[in-house]
Design a protein around this motif. Sequence first.
Motif, PDB file in Angstrom:
ATOM      1  N   ALA A 316       0.830  -1.203   0.000  1.00 35.14           N
ATOM      2  CA  ALA A 316       0.000   0.000   0.000  1.00 35.14           C
ATOM      3  C   ALA A 316       0.864   1.251   0.000  1.00 35.14           C
ATOM      4  N   ARG A 317       1.922   1.249   0.791  1.00 31.43           N
ATOM      5  CA  ARG A 317       2.820   2.417   0.831  1.00 31.43           C
ATOM      6  C   ARG A 317       3.503   2.617  -0.513  1.00 31.43           C
ATOM      7  N   GLN A 318       3.946   1.534  -1.127  1.00 34.17           N
ATOM      8  CA  GLN A 318       4.599   1.641  -2.432  1.00 34.17           C
ATOM      9  C   GLN A 318       3.611   2.121  -3.499  1.00 34.17           C
ATOM     10  N   LEU A 319       2.349   1.719  -3.362  1.00 33.10           N
ATOM     11  CA  LEU A 319       1.333   2.156  -4.314  1.00 33.10           C
ATOM     12  C   LEU A 319       1.151   3.676  -4.238  1.00 33.10           C
ATOM     13  N   VAL A 320       1.066   4.187  -3.020  1.00 35.02           N
ATOM     14  CA  VAL A 320       0.934   5.630  -2.834  1.00 35.02           C
ATOM     15  C   VAL A 320       2.131   6.363  -3.439  1.00 35.02           C
ATOM     16  N   LYS A 321       3.315   5.855  -3.199  1.00 35.28           N
ATOM     17  CA  LYS A 321       4.536   6.472  -3.736  1.00 35.28           C
ATOM     18  C   LYS A 321       4.546   6.428  -5.258  1.00 35.28           C
ATOM     19  N   LEU A 322       4.085   5.308  -5.810  1.00 38.21           N
ATOM     20  CA  LEU A 322       4.101   5.119  -7.257  1.00 38.21           C
ATOM     21  C   LEU A 322       3.183   6.114  -7.965  1.00 38.21           C
ATOM     22  N   LEU A 323       2.033   6.412  -7.361  1.00 40.69           N
ATOM     23  CA  LEU A 323       1.025   7.259  -8.005  1.00 40.69           C
ATOM     24  C   LEU A 323       1.187   8.743  -7.674  1.00 40.69           C
ATOM     25  N   ARG A 324       2.210   9.084  -6.933  1.00 39.28           N
ATOM     26  CA  ARG A 324       2.390  10.470  -6.511  1.00 39.28           C
ATOM     27  C   ARG A 324       2.407  11.403  -7.731  1.00 39.28           C
ATOM     28  N   GLY A 325       1.574  12.446  -7.653  1.00 37.90           N
ATOM     29  CA  GLY A 325       1.524  13.421  -8.741  1.00 37.90           C
ATOM     30  C   GLY A 325       0.509  13.106  -9.822  1.00 37.90           C
ATOM     31  N   ILE A 326      -0.147  11.953  -9.738  1.00 37.21           N
ATOM     32  CA  ILE A 326      -1.162  11.588 -10.735  1.00 37.21           C
ATOM     33  C   ILE A 326      -2.547  11.760 -10.113  1.00 37.21           C
ATOM     34  N   PRO A 327      -3.414  12.620 -10.653  1.00 43.22           N
ATOM     35  CA  PRO A 327      -4.796  12.663 -10.150  1.00 43.22           C
ATOM     36  C   PRO A 327      -5.443  11.287 -10.351  1.00 43.22           C
ATOM     37  N   ALA A 328      -5.732  10.626  -9.260  1.00 39.48           N
ATOM     38  CA  ALA A 328      -6.124   9.216  -9.377  1.00 39.48           C
ATOM     39  C   ALA A 328      -7.045   8.799  -8.253  1.00 39.48           C
ATOM     40  N   LYS A 329      -7.764   7.712  -8.511  1.00 40.45           N
ATOM     41  CA  LYS A 329      -8.423   6.973  -7.443  1.00 40.45           C
ATOM     42  C   LYS A 329      -8.081   5.510  -7.644  1.00 40.45           C
ATOM     43  N   ILE A 330      -8.127   4.764  -6.564  1.00 40.19           N
ATOM     44  CA  ILE A 330      -7.725   3.350  -6.612  1.00 40.19           C
ATOM     45  C   ILE A 330      -8.927   2.496  -6.267  1.00 40.19           C
ATOM     46  N   ASN A 331      -9.354   1.674  -7.206  1.00 40.96           N
ATOM     47  CA  ASN A 331     -10.425   0.713  -6.945  1.00 40.96           C
ATOM     48  C   ASN A 331      -9.815  -0.569  -6.407  1.00 40.96           C
ATOM     49  N   LEU A 332     -10.096  -0.882  -5.173  1.00 39.48           N
ATOM     50  CA  LEU A 332      -9.625  -2.143  -4.595  1.00 39.48           C
ATOM     51  C   LEU A 332     -10.672  -3.213  -4.860  1.00 39.48           C
ATOM     52  N   ILE A 333     -10.248  -4.265  -5.536  1.00 36.28           N
ATOM     53  CA  ILE A 333     -11.182  -5.285  -6.013  1.00 36.28           C
ATOM     54  C   ILE A 333     -10.938  -6.595  -5.266  1.00 36.28           C
ATOM     55  N   PRO A 334     -11.828  -6.986  -4.376  1.00 36.22           N
ATOM     56  CA  PRO A 334     -11.677  -8.315  -3.770  1.00 36.22           C
ATOM     57  C   PRO A 334     -11.641  -9.378  -4.876  1.00 36.22           C
ATOM     58  N   PHE A 335     -10.651 -10.241  -4.818  1.00 35.56           N
ATOM     59  CA  PHE A 335     -10.495 -11.253  -5.864  1.00 35.56           C
ATOM     60  C   PHE A 335     -11.737 -12.114  -5.967  1.00 35.56           C
ATOM     61  N   ASN A 336     -12.207 -12.278  -7.191  1.00 34.25           N
ATOM     62  CA  ASN A 336     -13.380 -13.102  -7.466  1.00 34.25           C
ATOM     63  C   ASN A 336     -12.926 -14.471  -7.948  1.00 34.25           C
ATOM     64  N   PRO A 337     -13.189 -15.514  -7.182  1.00 30.93           N
ATOM     65  CA  PRO A 337     -12.671 -16.840  -7.524  1.00 30.93           C
ATOM     66  C   PRO A 337     -13.316 -17.427  -8.765  1.00 30.93           C
ATOM     67  N   TRP A 338     -12.583 -18.285  -9.424  1.00 25.14           N
ATOM     68  CA  TRP A 338     -13.103 -19.048 -10.550  1.00 25.14           C
ATOM     69  C   TRP A 338     -12.451 -20.418 -10.523  1.00 25.14           C
ATOM     70  N   PRO A 339     -13.076 -21.415 -11.124  1.00 28.14           N
ATOM     71  CA  PRO A 339     -12.578 -22.790 -11.034  1.00 28.14           C
ATOM     72  C   PRO A 339     -11.134 -22.919 -11.520  1.00 28.14           C
ATOM     73  N   GLY A 340     -10.265 -23.461 -10.688  1.00 29.37           N
ATOM     74  CA  GLY A 340      -8.874 -23.678 -11.056  1.00 29.37           C
ATOM     75  C   GLY A 340      -7.950 -22.521 -10.771  1.00 29.37           C
TER      76      GLY A 340
END
Length: 403
Positions: A316-340
């Motif tokens: 999470a900290r690296q994500l914030v650092k990576l996006l610094r200076g970019i007008p952005a929002k972050i959609n956190l997506i709970p992983f949706n399982p699928w067979p296999g």
Amino acid sequence: MSAAIDHAVLAPRPPAAAAAPSRRSLLGLSREAMATALVEAGIPERQAKMRVQQLWHWLYVRGVKDFADMRNVSKDLRQLLAEHFEIERPEIVEEQISVDGTRKWLFRFPARGAGRPVEIETVYIPEEGRGTLCVSSQVGCTLTCTFCHTGTQRLVRNLEPGEIVGQLLTARERLGDFPDAATPQGAIVPSEGRLVSNVVMMGMGEPLYNYDNVAQAIAVMSDGDGLALSKRRITLSTSGVVPMIGRTGEEMGVMLAISLHAVTDELRNVLVPINKKYPIAELMEACRSYPGLSNARRITFEYVMLKGVNDSLDDARQLVKLLRGIPAKINLIPFNPWPGSPYECSDWDQIERFADLVNQAGYASPIRTPRGRDIFAACGQLKSESERMKKGDRLALAAAVAE
């Protein structure tokens, strides 16, 4: 319990005459291309612009799918149009309805050239105040993202502009979002306004690997005299085809979403293999220079939460650092399982801790509520081949996912 409406039982069709010429679809054509096609079919050039305006209204405002229903067009002209053109939408093989109101359609398109008919999936997600249609751009995908079910299906072909627009037309018809269409009784839809108010190019395929067709389809969807979707309500999601990102902003002018999912090249090379060609540093530079980027037109970064893989607070900290200076929002997506699938969804408490850290850094980071999991309609679960499974097998898989 989810519901399914099966349209797969079809009456046998007689073989077409060998010499019968194929008719061209008018769906998805630009106004200029439609005018040219009409003139080539024998309509006087001086009438072409007026006829295009008539057709545009009937196709995209009234939502008709038969030339015979175009009441202000003469009978002779309707006959000429029917002889030379078609306005057919995709065939509905199956419609599934989730307990949460999400709808998933398995659409079939005719063969192109010597190919076979192909199938794709399209998803409608109703929410309070808006209805979002998740549209596919390709049959299958080439990107093989390891957390995505679509990535396990090989690419068959690109969808044409009319096939992309046809998904929107059919969804609006099925939901009663055209003037003469009725909303199904009991359907979960927005309480007011347009039932399909937003389009996201986040279905099957990588939109920027089908750039010209996607751009043409978006131009039709956003035409103010037709479907009239605001470009601020159309979002294109890419896994990071860096050379096409700037062009997308300049020519399409839509909202941009980036499937990021990792903050280091080492991990992203595994999760999103296109990163080997366009690494994170190049992707971030393309985002920083995206035309029209501002606090009012932020880039959405999609980040699927994988347990023990990319969900630590250091990530999470690296994500914030990576996006610094970019007008952005972050959609956190709970992983949706699928067979296999080799992955598990992060624990909910960990997702919330991750979100809190990103929020405290000044970035909106909503946690996307999983929708349509019971019908495999959630993010990363689309795969048309899954619909060819026997109904009993699909129900067994759905029960396993629910557990």
